[in-house]
Enzyme design. Sequence first.
Site, PDB file in Angstrom:
ATOM      1  N   HIS A 170       0.822  -1.209   0.000  1.00 24.17           N
ATOM      2  CA  HIS A 170       0.000   0.000   0.000  1.00 24.17           C
ATOM      3  C   HIS A 170       0.858   1.263   0.000  1.00 24.17           C
ATOM      4  O   HIS A 170       1.602   1.502   0.952  1.00 24.17           O
ATOM      5  CB  HIS A 170      -0.879  -0.025   1.254  1.00 24.17           C
ATOM      6  CG  HIS A 170      -1.851   1.100   1.342  1.00 24.17           C
ATOM      7  ND1 HIS A 170      -2.035   1.819   2.496  1.00 24.17           N
ATOM      8  CD2 HIS A 170      -2.708   1.613   0.428  1.00 24.17           C
ATOM      9  CE1 HIS A 170      -2.971   2.726   2.298  1.00 24.17           C
ATOM     10  NE2 HIS A 170      -3.391   2.625   1.044  1.00 24.17           N
ATOM     11  N   ARG A 171       0.744   2.035  -1.074  1.00 24.83           N
ATOM     12  CA  ARG A 171       1.600   3.223  -1.293  1.00 24.83           C
ATOM     13  C   ARG A 171       3.068   2.811  -1.264  1.00 24.83           C
ATOM     14  O   ARG A 171       3.931   3.573  -0.814  1.00 24.83           O
ATOM     15  CB  ARG A 171       1.333   4.334  -0.266  1.00 24.83           C
ATOM     16  CG  ARG A 171      -0.137   4.704  -0.113  1.00 24.83           C
ATOM     17  CD  ARG A 171      -0.363   5.844   0.878  1.00 24.83           C
ATOM     18  NE  ARG A 171      -1.715   5.809   1.416  1.00 24.83           N
ATOM     19  CZ  ARG A 171      -2.140   6.493   2.461  1.00 24.83           C
ATOM     20  NH1 ARG A 171      -1.315   7.323   3.081  1.00 24.83           N
ATOM     21  NH2 ARG A 171      -3.376   6.372   2.903  1.00 24.83           N
TER      22      ARG A 171
ATOM     23  N   GLU B 228       0.378  -0.501  -4.729  1.00 29.96           N
ATOM     24  CA  GLU B 228      -0.687   0.455  -4.981  1.00 29.96           C
ATOM     25  C   GLU B 228      -0.093   1.827  -4.742  1.00 29.96           C
ATOM     26  O   GLU B 228       0.724   2.005  -3.841  1.00 29.96           O
ATOM     27  CB  GLU B 228      -1.834   0.191  -4.004  1.00 29.96           C
ATOM     28  CG  GLU B 228      -3.066   1.049  -4.176  1.00 29.96           C
ATOM     29  CD  GLU B 228      -3.109   2.299  -3.303  1.00 29.96           C
ATOM     30  OE1 GLU B 228      -4.125   2.989  -3.336  1.00 29.96           O
ATOM     31  OE2 GLU B 228      -2.113   2.618  -2.593  1.00 29.96           O
TER      32      GLU B 228
ATOM     33  N   ASP C 179      -1.023   6.411  -5.294  1.00 26.03           N
ATOM     34  CA  ASP C 179      -2.038   7.437  -5.544  1.00 26.03           C
ATOM     35  C   ASP C 179      -1.507   8.456  -6.543  1.00 26.03           C
ATOM     36  O   ASP C 179      -0.356   8.888  -6.435  1.00 26.03           O
ATOM     37  CB  ASP C 179      -2.367   8.155  -4.230  1.00 26.03           C
ATOM     38  CG  ASP C 179      -2.733   7.178  -3.139  1.00 26.03           C
ATOM     39  OD1 ASP C 179      -3.820   6.597  -3.217  1.00 26.03           O
ATOM     40  OD2 ASP C 179      -1.908   6.978  -2.213  1.00 26.03           O
TER      41      ASP C 179
ATOM     42  N   HIS D 120      -0.599  11.078  -1.909  1.00 24.31           N
ATOM     43  CA  HIS D 120      -1.875  10.664  -1.334  1.00 24.31           C
ATOM     44  C   HIS D 120      -2.724  11.844  -0.889  1.00 24.31           C
ATOM     45  O   HIS D 120      -3.894  11.948  -1.257  1.00 24.31           O
ATOM     46  CB  HIS D 120      -1.656   9.726  -0.148  1.00 24.31           C
ATOM     47  CG  HIS D 120      -2.944   9.341   0.517  1.00 24.31           C
ATOM     48  ND1 HIS D 120      -3.494  10.059   1.569  1.00 24.31           N
ATOM     49  CD2 HIS D 120      -3.826   8.350   0.255  1.00 24.31           C
ATOM     50  CE1 HIS D 120      -4.646   9.512   1.917  1.00 24.31           C
ATOM     51  NE2 HIS D 120      -4.872   8.472   1.150  1.00 24.31           N
TER      52      HIS D 120
ATOM     53  N   GLU E  16      -4.131   4.303  -8.255  1.00 24.93           N
ATOM     54  CA  GLU E  16      -5.377   4.921  -7.769  1.00 24.93           C
ATOM     55  C   GLU E  16      -5.451   6.368  -8.240  1.00 24.93           C
ATOM     56  O   GLU E  16      -4.585   7.183  -7.925  1.00 24.93           O
ATOM     57  CB  GLU E  16      -5.482   4.878  -6.239  1.00 24.93           C
ATOM     58  CG  GLU E  16      -6.842   5.484  -5.845  1.00 24.93           C
ATOM     59  CD  GLU E  16      -7.081   5.708  -4.366  1.00 24.93           C
ATOM     60  OE1 GLU E  16      -6.348   5.150  -3.528  1.00 24.93           O
ATOM     61  OE2 GLU E  16      -8.018   6.467  -4.063  1.00 24.93           O
TER      62      GLU E  16
ATOM     63  N   LYS F  93      -6.801   9.752  -7.729  1.00 24.38           N
ATOM     64  CA  LYS F  93      -7.477  10.546  -6.707  1.00 24.38           C
ATOM     65  C   LYS F  93      -8.458  11.492  -7.387  1.00 24.38           C
ATOM     66  O   LYS F  93      -8.128  12.125  -8.396  1.00 24.38           O
ATOM     67  CB  LYS F  93      -6.442  11.335  -5.882  1.00 24.38           C
ATOM     68  CG  LYS F  93      -5.694  10.471  -4.866  1.00 24.38           C
ATOM     69  CD  LYS F  93      -6.659   9.849  -3.850  1.00 24.38           C
ATOM     70  CE  LYS F  93      -5.946   9.063  -2.757  1.00 24.38           C
ATOM     71  NZ  LYS F  93      -6.860   8.128  -2.046  1.00 24.38           N
TER      72      LYS F  93
ATOM     73  N   ASP G 240       0.001  -2.325   4.251  1.00 22.31           N
ATOM     74  CA  ASP G 240       1.192  -1.535   4.571  1.00 22.31           C
ATOM     75  C   ASP G 240       2.354  -2.448   4.957  1.00 22.31           C
ATOM     76  O   ASP G 240       3.494  -1.997   5.049  1.00 22.31           O
ATOM     77  CB  ASP G 240       0.890  -0.597   5.751  1.00 22.31           C
ATOM     78  CG  ASP G 240      -0.208   0.406   5.435  1.00 22.31           C
ATOM     79  OD1 ASP G 240      -0.224   0.945   4.314  1.00 22.31           O
ATOM     80  OD2 ASP G 240      -1.067   0.638   6.318  1.00 22.31           O
TER      81      ASP G 240
HETATM   82  O1  G3P Z   1      -6.597   1.827  -2.957  1.00 24.38           O
HETATM   83  C1  G3P Z   1      -6.978   1.474  -1.683  1.00 24.38           C
HETATM   84  C2  G3P Z   1      -6.649   2.509  -0.661  1.00 24.38           C
HETATM   85  O2  G3P Z   1      -5.380   3.018  -0.914  1.00 24.38           O
HETATM   86  C3  G3P Z   1      -7.636   3.636  -0.631  1.00 24.38           C
HETATM   87  O3  G3P Z   1      -7.443   4.486   0.457  1.00 24.38           O
HETATM   88  O4  G3P Z   1      -6.796   6.608   1.477  1.00 24.38           O
HETATM   89  O5  G3P Z   1      -5.135   4.796   1.347  1.00 24.38           O
HETATM   90  O6  G3P Z   1      -5.802   6.009  -0.704  1.00 24.38           O
HETATM   91  P1  G3P Z   1      -6.244   5.510   0.639  1.00 24.38           P
HETATM   92 CA    CA Z   2      -4.604   4.770  -2.263  1.00 24.12          CA
END
Ligand code: G3P
Ligand code: CA
Length: 283
Positions: A9-10, A36, A38, A51, A137, A139, A263
Amino acid sequence: MSKPLVLAHRGARSVAPENTLAAARRAAELGADGWEFDVQLTKDGELILMHDETLARTTNAHGAFPERAPWRVGDFTLDEIRNLDAGSWFLRDDPFGTIRSGDVSTEEARAYAGERVPTLRDALALSAELGLWVNIELKGTPLAPLSPAGREMVDKVVALVRELGLVDRVLVSSFDHERIRYLKAIAPEIPAALLVLVLPSDPVGYLRGYGAEAMNPQATAYDREKARQLREAGHGVYLWTVNAPDELARFAVDPYVSGIITDWPQRLRAILGPTGYHPGGPR
Ligand code: G3P
Ligand code: CA
């Protein structure tokens, strides 16, 4: 039974500054199948990884541009953003306590100083080099009509994915479902997912209404029966954000979960065993 993809995640943000190339490298080293991140547009229409709506939390924008609070991403050009330090905050804030615990050495954390905000092009090029699958992702604003900025973002993402030949390596997702509808209209070959807080009552019908391949629900609202419907209809289900070891272990053996965004990719990889991702597979 196929194993779910391990998606950092990120990037591996428990051990490296989020949405940076360092976080992608750490994800690959820790055995993630993909990451993943943003994406947002700068003032001059460039796609970068960030993000938050502002640069404040994860860069030194306040020091570099003291007069420009609240440091909204869209108020800065790429030239201004690319000179910022997107890594020093990790050592200062130790957001996951991994420096304190010794999982990240102080020396390693210090080396993140000066890490830059990547462009989407940088991120995709490195992903290809590292063999990482990518969840981009977009935004945007959920439940809003398609905006000119949304259209511009999608046009540019599509052009770049095609130019770099990464159609088999990406999944484009958004809470802004109109961006996904537009993406599928102009680029039906690029896999896409709808991000949702809760799975809708008719998940397959809803997904198909937008032409998307997958649905990415918040894990806390996971509904196994609806996930089953999606998977048996040939769609993907990617959960976010799962961090607790017992939750990772539970979802790791759920046949209706295609991928887990975490994460802590190192924890999930330890549960699942060796990597299993191959370009083109599983959705
Ligand atoms: O893509 C899933 C998740 O990353 C969405 O929430 O706030 O971490 O971008 P956020
Ligand atoms: Ca995200």
